[in-house]
Design a protein around this motif. Sequence first.
Motif, PDB file in Angstrom:
ATOM      1  N   HIS A 168       0.813  -1.220   0.000  1.00  0.00           N
ATOM      2  CA  HIS A 168       0.000   0.000   0.000  1.00  0.00           C
ATOM      3  C   HIS A 168       0.844   1.266   0.000  1.00  0.00           C
ATOM      4  CE1 HIS A 168       1.087  -0.495   4.224  1.00  0.00           C
ATOM      5  NE2 HIS A 168       0.878   0.796   4.370  1.00  0.00           N
ATOM      6  N   ASP A 212       1.009   4.895   2.092  1.00  0.00           N
ATOM      7  CA  ASP A 212       0.522   5.526   3.322  1.00  0.00           C
ATOM      8  C   ASP A 212      -0.211   6.828   2.993  1.00  0.00           C
ATOM      9  OD1 ASP A 212       1.461   3.649   5.111  1.00  0.00           O
ATOM     10  OD2 ASP A 212       2.598   5.086   6.320  1.00  0.00           O
ATOM     11  N   HIS A 219       4.556  -0.459   0.055  1.00  0.00           N
ATOM     12  CA  HIS A 219       5.146  -1.222   1.145  1.00  0.00           C
ATOM     13  C   HIS A 219       4.058  -1.987   1.903  1.00  0.00           C
ATOM     14  CE1 HIS A 219       3.759   2.433   3.124  1.00  0.00           C
ATOM     15  NE2 HIS A 219       3.747   1.758   4.266  1.00  0.00           N
ATOM     16  N   ASN A 272      -3.765   3.335   8.540  1.00  0.00           N
ATOM     17  CA  ASN A 272      -2.334   3.370   8.862  1.00  0.00           C
ATOM     18  C   ASN A 272      -1.921   4.688   9.522  1.00  0.00           C
ATOM     19  OD1 ASN A 272      -1.735   5.224   6.641  1.00  0.00           O
ATOM     20  ND2 ASN A 272      -2.007   3.466   5.316  1.00  0.00           N
TER      21      ASN A 272
HETATM   22 FE   FE2 Z   1       2.175   1.833   5.746  1.00  0.00          FE
END
Ligand code: FE2
Lengths: 231, 110
Positions: free
Chosen positions: A86, A88, A210, B110
Amino acid sequence: MLTKLKYTEELNVQEVYHQLQLGEQPILIKNFPLDDLYLENFVLQLGEPVIEARNIRGKSVFNVEVSKQNNFFRSIANSNIEFPLHTDCADFKEIPNCIALLCVQPATETQGTSRFTSLSAILEKLSPIEIKLLTQKQWLFRNKQRPILQQEEISYSICYDRITMETFAEVSKEDINLLHKLDALFNNVSFTLFLEQSDLILFRNDLLLHGRSGFDLDSRRLLKRVRLYLK
Amino acid sequence: MNIQYAIGEPDNQNGLIYKQIAIDISDKNTIGDFISKLHEIIGLPMYREVTWGENTTKVSCVYYIQKKLGELSFIVLDKSRMNTKVSKFPKSGPNGELTIIINNSTGIVN
Ligand SMILES: [Fe+2]
């Protein structure tokens, strides 16, 4: 695949910056000091960090570790679950183009292994028609609409995070199949890296995807993460 | 007790709409009890369902308590603080209300 450096007092930050600008591969710095402030200041020499209220002291360092609230994980990053390849901050208005991860405590070997795929390796596997499709088709990343591939002046950048794409929008069966195919393709050209204690890895968030493999729930795995906009 | 709350991102104050409400709970209760009660009253689930492919998991809301009126500094609630009494937390609202931001969107991946 990887630029390897060793941390010393004389480490040439300009060299690190130059390598990040080239953007081809992650930069691994061994023996980096395990100190939040040190990491914060090191990153400041490379660019402008993303400051978030949830970070340590509300600054730039975030603890990537298993963490729960109300008996649920606080995020997928804060879980022990495998995290597919993915980008970030795929839902940010302006996506930070660089990430630094400092390994404080690895999981047991073979667990929590990092995985990377470079955009150039992906582009080699795509036909011109597929590239065109990926630059044209718009996806919803929470509340930002953008394509997976973006054509820059002479090159491309990538934005891909199927967890964000599928969580905040209704994705059709057909599109989920497309995401499965992309995942398979990205994984096929990826490489893995097991981060050891005091390894600092820096990589471009717009030119590499990553991810990480899963690990035991009771693992003490801890990475320190800083996102930044390269100067 | 009187509180003000907003649902959204603490880092994007422009996008936040604070609502003032009264909650029937004593500040001798724990912040954990307060959080449960708040969710119940405003009808917001404590988690968001996160999905990819055949996978699905529940991710918790994250809570930010403002430290001082007009300042962007927060106490980020974590597991270790859930048994702390509400009285121990700052009341930064214009009329001394506890000010809390509930984030159930950004940063849940995330
Ligand atoms: Fe990440």
